[in-house]
Scaffold this motif. Structure first.
Motif, mmCIF file in Angstrom:
data_model
loop_
_atom_site.group_PDB
_atom_site.id
_atom_site.type_symbol
_atom_site.label_atom_id
_atom_site.label_comp_id
_atom_site.label_asym_id
_atom_site.label_seq_id
_atom_site.Cartn_x
_atom_site.Cartn_y
_atom_site.Cartn_z
ATOM 1 N N GLY A 72 0.661 -0.853 -0.201
ATOM 2 C CA GLY A 72 -0.227 -0.094 0.101
ATOM 3 C C GLY A 72 1.428 1.277 0.387
ATOM 4 N N ASP A 73 1.859 1.727 -0.275
ATOM 5 C CA ASP A 73 3.128 2.423 0.018
ATOM 6 C C ASP A 73 2.550 3.400 -1.709
ATOM 7 N N PRO A 74 2.867 4.430 -1.339
ATOM 8 C CA PRO A 74 1.305 5.457 -2.678
ATOM 9 C C PRO A 74 3.609 4.880 -3.306
ATOM 10 N N ALA A 75 3.252 5.594 -4.713
ATOM 11 C CA ALA A 75 4.339 5.955 -5.729
ATOM 12 C C ALA A 75 4.958 7.176 -5.681
ATOM 13 N N PRO A 76 6.267 7.341 -4.875
ATOM 14 C CA PRO A 76 6.808 8.292 -5.039
ATOM 15 C C PRO A 76 6.261 10.068 -5.399
ATOM 16 N N ASP A 77 6.743 10.841 -5.329
ATOM 17 C CA ASP A 77 5.315 11.986 -6.003
ATOM 18 C C ASP A 77 7.002 13.152 -6.327
ATOM 19 N N VAL A 78 7.659 12.595 -7.468
ATOM 20 C CA VAL A 78 8.698 13.158 -7.952
ATOM 21 C C VAL A 78 7.823 13.370 -9.126
ATOM 22 N N PRO A 79 7.655 15.561 -9.640
ATOM 23 C CA PRO A 79 7.684 15.084 -10.785
ATOM 24 C C PRO A 79 8.729 15.482 -12.258
ATOM 25 N N LEU A 111 24.854 12.628 -8.639
ATOM 26 C CA LEU A 111 24.104 12.542 -9.487
ATOM 27 C C LEU A 111 22.810 13.486 -9.104
ATOM 28 N N LEU A 112 21.346 13.464 -8.771
ATOM 29 C CA LEU A 112 20.132 14.230 -8.451
ATOM 30 C C LEU A 112 19.890 13.043 -7.760
ATOM 31 N N ASP A 113 19.637 13.044 -6.123
ATOM 32 C CA ASP A 113 19.148 12.523 -4.965
ATOM 33 C C ASP A 113 17.458 12.353 -5.483
ATOM 34 N N PRO A 114 17.056 10.754 -6.070
ATOM 35 C CA PRO A 114 15.929 10.703 -6.636
ATOM 36 C C PRO A 114 14.838 10.588 -5.048
ATOM 37 N N THR A 115 15.213 10.881 -3.830
ATOM 38 C CA THR A 115 14.659 11.140 -3.166
ATOM 39 C C THR A 115 14.487 12.815 -2.711
ATOM 40 N N THR A 116 15.320 13.858 -2.605
ATOM 41 C CA THR A 116 15.732 14.890 -3.012
ATOM 42 C C THR A 116 15.220 15.665 -4.101
#
Length: 375
Positions: free
Chosen positions: A267-274, A294-299
């Motif tokens: 039930g974890d949502p998909a990361p909300d990264v535009p 690299l750009l951090d996938p979370t921030t």
């Protein structure tokens, strides 16, 4: 355990000069006539085929659960294509782009001619070689849930595979210039979170209905559902020079799919990264590979590439352990940090010799794990 199959696009280069050679139709015919030689290794479902341009061929493996067996088949198909190419005065090189100047010729199929006619110079210039990994999924619903959750990590996979620094005889300034060439297609790159299989299929149908994409196969997303197999197809990577790097990439792809599917079921949502931020992350990965930030996938903020690679391994570690791939991936990442990506190796070779012909020769050797042979 999920199965994994790999498609590799490989460059055909002239023996001696290292320049791209337009002999794919002849090489494919020779490979097909000798296919029985590989039956004990590959079996039904594998092949050597043509691609968009006559300077490249594509190999594909059968699905495997064992990464060791996958690696054996990758090496075998590279050797099979090489054997057929030598009969035409060519060699096979796992290069994302041709280091030396080339004017590609279109493939023989009507579909390839249609694509090139429709897209003009974009199509005629398109000579790039990628690595496409197919990972099995239980349903389209699971597959789309996976796509929605792995999208933030795909730029990291691109950085690890970067193997195309040269374009038309010049250093492009990118570790993966292939990623820039692919990004010119209107249907390529990262995509928004879909949320459901219905939404995904509606997007594909709408893209084809516009007439811009000539068919479903022209939806060149960095990752997509396969139109032919019950798999997620991860397409973001350059073809890897060293077959061990291709196996590393495949193991990471499977672990990402496993991890994403587990999180979806929990039930974890998909990361909300535009998507606009993912395009920036993809550019950064293509520009610098693993040699910078690299750009951090979370921030979405810059972070040393080594730390982002470590974060990827930590993210998928339970899946790697379950698949018995942790040692393979740990050793593979250490090797990449020690010797660099294919792009790093190409640049070192040019610095050493000053000749792009030598760069191609070194790539041919790496492709087949050989020493002391020219292109």
């Amino acid at each position: 355990m999920r199965t994994v199959g790999v498609e590799e696009e490989l460059l055909l280069v002239r023996s001696g000069s290292g320049r791209a050679m337009s002999v794919a139709p002849q090489v494919v015919r020779r490979a097909e006539s000798a296919a029985r030689e590989l039956a004990t290794v590959a079996g039904r479902g594998s092949s050597v085929g043509g691609e968009l341009q006559r300077e490249q061929v594509e190999t594909d493996t059968v699905p495997h659960r064992s990464m060791a067996e996958l690696g054996e088949e990758l090496v075998a198909w590279r050797a099979h294509a090489e054997h057929a190419a030598r009969r035409e005065g060519a060699r096979v090189a796992a290069l994302g782009t041709s280091p030396l100047p080339v004017e590609p010729l279109p493939g023989e199929t009507e579909r390839y001619r249609l694509i090139i006619d429709q897209f003009g110079q974009l199509g005629t210039e398109q000579l790039v070689c990628g690595c496409h990994v197919h990972v099995s999924v239980e349903s389209d619903e699971e597959g789309v849930a996976v796509l929605d959750r792995i999208r933030v990590w795909l730029p990291v996979l691109l950085a690890l595979s970067a193997n195309s620094p040269y374009w038309q005889g010049r250093d492009s300034g990118y570790a993966s210039y292939r990623s820039q060439v692919m990004g010119r297609w209107p249907t390529a790159g990262p995509e928004d979170v879909f949320g459901s299989a219905e939404a995904y299929h509606r997007y594909v149908a709408d893209a084809v209905a516009t007439g811009v994409a000539v068919d479903e196969g022209m939806v060149y997303l960095d990752a997509r559902l396969s139109a032919s197999y019950p798999t997620v197809e991860i397409r973001v990577a350059d073809v890897c020079q060293d077959p061990r790097d291709a196996v590393l990439h495949a193991a990471l792809c499977r672990a990402l799919v496993d991890t994403a599917a587990t999180r979806w079921r929990a039930g974890d949502p998909a990361p909300d990264v535009p998507t606009r931020m993912l395009r920036l992350a993809t550019w950064q990965a293509g520009r610098y590979g693993t040699s910078g930030e690299l750009l951090d996938p979370t921030t979405s903020l810059p972070r040393p590439a080594a730390e982002v690679m470590e974060a990827l391994v930590a993210f998928v570690r339970p899946a790697l352990e379950a698949n018995d791939d942790l040692a393979l991936v740990t050793e593979g990442i250490a090797r990449l940090r020690r010797v660099g990506t294919g792009a790093d190796r190409q640049r070192r070779e040019l610095e050493r010799t000053g000749d792009l012909t030598d760069v191609v020769a070194a790539a041919v050797r790496a492709t087949h794990e050989l020493e002391g042979e020219g292109p």
